[in-house]
Design a protein around this motif. Structure first.
Motif, mmCIF file in Angstrom:
data_model
loop_
_atom_site.group_PDB
_atom_site.id
_atom_site.type_symbol
_atom_site.label_atom_id
_atom_site.label_comp_id
_atom_site.label_asym_id
_atom_site.label_seq_id
_atom_site.Cartn_x
_atom_site.Cartn_y
_atom_site.Cartn_z
ATOM 1 N N PHE A 268 0.834 -1.198 0.000
ATOM 2 C CA PHE A 268 0.000 0.000 0.000
ATOM 3 C C PHE A 268 0.873 1.255 0.000
ATOM 4 O O PHE A 268 1.885 1.327 0.699
ATOM 5 N N ASP A 269 0.456 2.241 -0.789
ATOM 6 C CA ASP A 269 1.169 3.518 -0.829
ATOM 7 C C ASP A 269 0.884 4.354 0.414
ATOM 8 O O ASP A 269 1.762 5.079 0.894
ATOM 9 N N THR A 270 -0.353 4.256 0.918
ATOM 10 C CA THR A 270 -0.768 5.009 2.093
ATOM 11 C C THR A 270 -1.609 4.103 2.970
ATOM 12 O O THR A 270 -2.491 3.398 2.473
ATOM 13 N N VAL A 271 -1.336 4.109 4.269
ATOM 14 C CA VAL A 271 -2.145 3.379 5.244
ATOM 15 C C VAL A 271 -2.669 4.363 6.273
ATOM 16 O O VAL A 271 -1.893 5.116 6.874
ATOM 17 N N PHE A 272 -3.976 4.380 6.443
ATOM 18 C CA PHE A 272 -4.631 5.191 7.464
ATOM 19 C C PHE A 272 -5.040 4.278 8.625
ATOM 20 O O PHE A 272 -5.506 3.162 8.411
ATOM 21 N N SER A 273 -4.893 4.776 9.829
ATOM 22 C CA SER A 273 -5.488 4.141 11.000
ATOM 23 C C SER A 273 -5.989 5.262 11.891
ATOM 24 O O SER A 273 -5.198 5.985 12.506
ATOM 25 N N MET A 274 -7.297 5.417 11.957
ATOM 26 C CA MET A 274 -7.875 6.561 12.661
ATOM 27 C C MET A 274 -8.866 6.064 13.709
ATOM 28 O O MET A 274 -9.886 5.466 13.391
ATOM 29 N N GLY A 275 -8.513 6.305 14.974
ATOM 30 C CA GLY A 275 -9.399 5.921 16.064
ATOM 31 C C GLY A 275 -9.349 4.453 16.417
ATOM 32 O O GLY A 275 -10.361 3.881 16.833
ATOM 33 N N VAL A 276 -8.182 3.821 16.281
ATOM 34 C CA VAL A 276 -8.065 2.381 16.532
ATOM 35 C C VAL A 276 -7.017 2.062 17.594
ATOM 36 O O VAL A 276 -7.224 1.190 18.436
ATOM 37 N N LEU A 277 -5.886 2.755 17.586
ATOM 38 C CA LEU A 277 -4.723 2.366 18.387
ATOM 39 C C LEU A 277 -5.061 2.133 19.858
ATOM 40 O O LEU A 277 -4.618 1.153 20.467
ATOM 41 N N TYR A 278 -5.872 3.003 20.445
ATOM 42 C CA TYR A 278 -6.158 2.893 21.878
ATOM 43 C C TYR A 278 -7.074 1.710 22.204
ATOM 44 O O TYR A 278 -7.245 1.365 23.373
ATOM 45 N N HIS A 279 -7.653 1.094 21.184
ATOM 46 C CA HIS A 279 -8.470 -0.099 21.401
ATOM 47 C C HIS A 279 -7.644 -1.393 21.346
ATOM 48 O O HIS A 279 -8.188 -2.473 21.573
ATOM 49 N N ARG A 280 -6.365 -1.280 21.048
ATOM 50 C CA ARG A 280 -5.522 -2.467 20.885
ATOM 51 C C ARG A 280 -4.766 -2.779 22.173
ATOM 52 O O ARG A 280 -4.136 -1.910 22.765
ATOM 53 N N ARG A 281 -4.822 -4.042 22.576
ATOM 54 C CA ARG A 281 -4.134 -4.442 23.810
ATOM 55 C C ARG A 281 -2.620 -4.372 23.671
ATOM 56 O O ARG A 281 -1.910 -4.213 24.658
ATOM 57 N N SER A 282 -2.134 -4.528 22.453
ATOM 58 C CA SER A 282 -0.698 -4.466 22.207
ATOM 59 C C SER A 282 -0.416 -3.421 21.138
ATOM 60 O O SER A 282 -0.323 -3.736 19.948
ATOM 61 N N PRO A 283 -0.291 -2.155 21.529
ATOM 62 C CA PRO A 283 -0.168 -1.086 20.528
ATOM 63 C C PRO A 283 1.098 -1.177 19.689
ATOM 64 O O PRO A 283 1.081 -0.814 18.513
ATOM 65 N N ILE A 284 2.202 -1.659 20.263
ATOM 66 C CA ILE A 284 3.437 -1.766 19.488
ATOM 67 C C ILE A 284 3.267 -2.793 18.374
ATOM 68 O O ILE A 284 3.659 -2.576 17.225
ATOM 69 N N ASP A 285 2.669 -3.931 18.708
ATOM 70 C CA ASP A 285 2.414 -4.947 17.687
ATOM 71 C C ASP A 285 1.498 -4.397 16.598
ATOM 72 O O ASP A 285 1.682 -4.684 15.409
ATOM 73 N N PHE A 286 0.504 -3.607 16.995
ATOM 74 C CA PHE A 286 -0.420 -3.033 16.020
ATOM 75 C C PHE A 286 0.312 -2.091 15.064
ATOM 76 O O PHE A 286 0.111 -2.152 13.842
ATOM 77 N N LEU A 287 1.176 -1.243 15.593
ATOM 78 C CA LEU A 287 1.933 -0.330 14.729
ATOM 79 C C LEU A 287 2.835 -1.109 13.777
ATOM 80 O O LEU A 287 3.001 -0.724 12.609
ATOM 81 N N GLN A 288 3.383 -2.209 14.257
ATOM 82 C CA GLN A 288 4.201 -3.053 13.379
ATOM 83 C C GLN A 288 3.345 -3.667 12.273
ATOM 84 O O GLN A 288 3.782 -3.760 11.113
ATOM 85 N N GLN A 289 2.129 -4.062 12.593
ATOM 86 C CA GLN A 289 1.226 -4.602 11.571
ATOM 87 C C GLN A 289 0.908 -3.554 10.510
ATOM 88 O O GLN A 289 0.828 -3.875 9.316
#
Length: 321
Positions: free
Chosen positions: A189-210
């Motif tokens: 993907f050229d651009t990835v958006f994630s808006m309003g999700v990070l704080y719902h993830r139990r493992s935020p570092i893993d989520f950012l890596q994904q």
């Protein structure tokens, strides 16, 4: 059975073709085992939406399909009634043949804050992770994106997206009912958006890596999330609830979040917007009659949540890989 074959045909001809190794089996399993009781009723609603002549499509300044003059009064009443069966509508607003779907969130406010800071979307392949009912997918397309994919596992949000797309069946705008954990590392993907999700993830570092694993080299991440004030070690871990939400796990400071992104190998993370959520941006409406922001704040001090935490402060952070 839902027919995802047009989407698969699109994938087969573009740079996301490797996704076909896993996605069809996942969606077949989802249809066989994961659908809950209301989904069948929501699909009946969509099947009953009338076919209409959509004279205009507006995606640059709003999400508006058709004019009131395109349809009869009876058709308008029928469309309004059917769309109301898909409540609560949280992300929007949408306008269908003059029928305003006044959603809980004025998602256009967020888009107006984000758009000036991102790389132009013209010709880009874009992913929106946790896209809700897909409002921003349409705005991304309106900003020139070539191919837009949203992912969100909510069956209601998927049904709402289907209802809106019924009036503008653009094959290059799609919502797929899976979560980020279901995606292989496509790195396309050229651009990835994630808006309003990070704080719902139990493992935020893993989520950012994904998120990073979905971007091509040089691709851009647009991250919008709740933050708190503080230095790069400051992270709020709420108790059982934050603003009455049970599923809020980590709310970092902007400096902490930029530090996390740097540790993961993102380049040049920068905060481009900081905004306290207003009662004009998130509120109850006839299309979302449940509690909303006013009910989540301390009634005597709107700078705090009802639990005593700092009121919702949202940041937009951009980084590249």
């Amino acid at each position: 059975m839902l027919d995802f074959s047009p989407f698969y045909a699109k994938l087969a001809t573009n740079k996301l073709h490797n996704w076909l190794q896993t996605l069809p089996a996942q969606l077949a399993d989802w249809q066989k085992h994961a659908l809950h009781g209301d989904f069948k009723q929501w699909q009946k609603v969509i099947a009953n939406l009338p076919a209409t002549n959509v004279s205009t499509v507006e995606l640059t300044n709003a999400v508006q399909f058709g004019d009131a003059t395109d349809i009869s009064a009876g058709e308008a009443e029928r469309i309004r009634y059917l769309l109301q069966q898909l409540k609560p509508w949280r992300k929007g607003p949408f306008n269908i043949h003059g029928i305003g779907v006044d959603t809980e969130w004025r998602s256009d406010f967020k888009w107006d804050r984000v758009l000036p800071h991102i790389s132009p979307l013209a010709g880009r392949t874009v992913l929106d992770v946790g896209c809700g009912s897909g409002y921003h997918l349409w705005r991304m397309r309106g900003a020139g994106a070539q191919f837009v994919v949203g992912i969100d596992p909510s069956q209601l949000f998927y049904s709402q997206f289907q209802a809106i797309k019924h009036f503008n069946p653009d094959p290059d705008v799609n919502l797929i009912p899976v979560g980020i954990d279901d995606l292989p590392p496509l790195a396309q993907f050229d651009t990835v958006f994630s808006m309003g999700v990070l704080y719902h993830r139990r493992s935020p570092i893993d989520f950012l890596q994904q998120l990073k694993q979905q971007l091509r080299p040089g691709g851009e991440l647009i991250l919008e999330t709740l933050v708190v004030e503080g230095d790069e070690q400051q992270v709020l871990v709420p108790g059982e609830r934050y603003a009455k939400m049970r599923n809020v796990w980590f709310i970092p400071s902007t400096r902490a979040l930029c530090h996390w992104l740097s540790r993961l190998g993102f380049k040049n993370p920068k905060v481009v917007d900081l905004n306290t959520t207003s009662l004009a941006e998130q509120r109850a409406t006839p299309w979302m009659e449940n509690e909303s922001l006013i009910d989540f704040l301390d009634p005597t001090d709107h700078s705090k949540t009802i639990e005593g935490y700092p009121a919702p402060l949202r940041a937009v952070i951009i980084a590249t890989v």
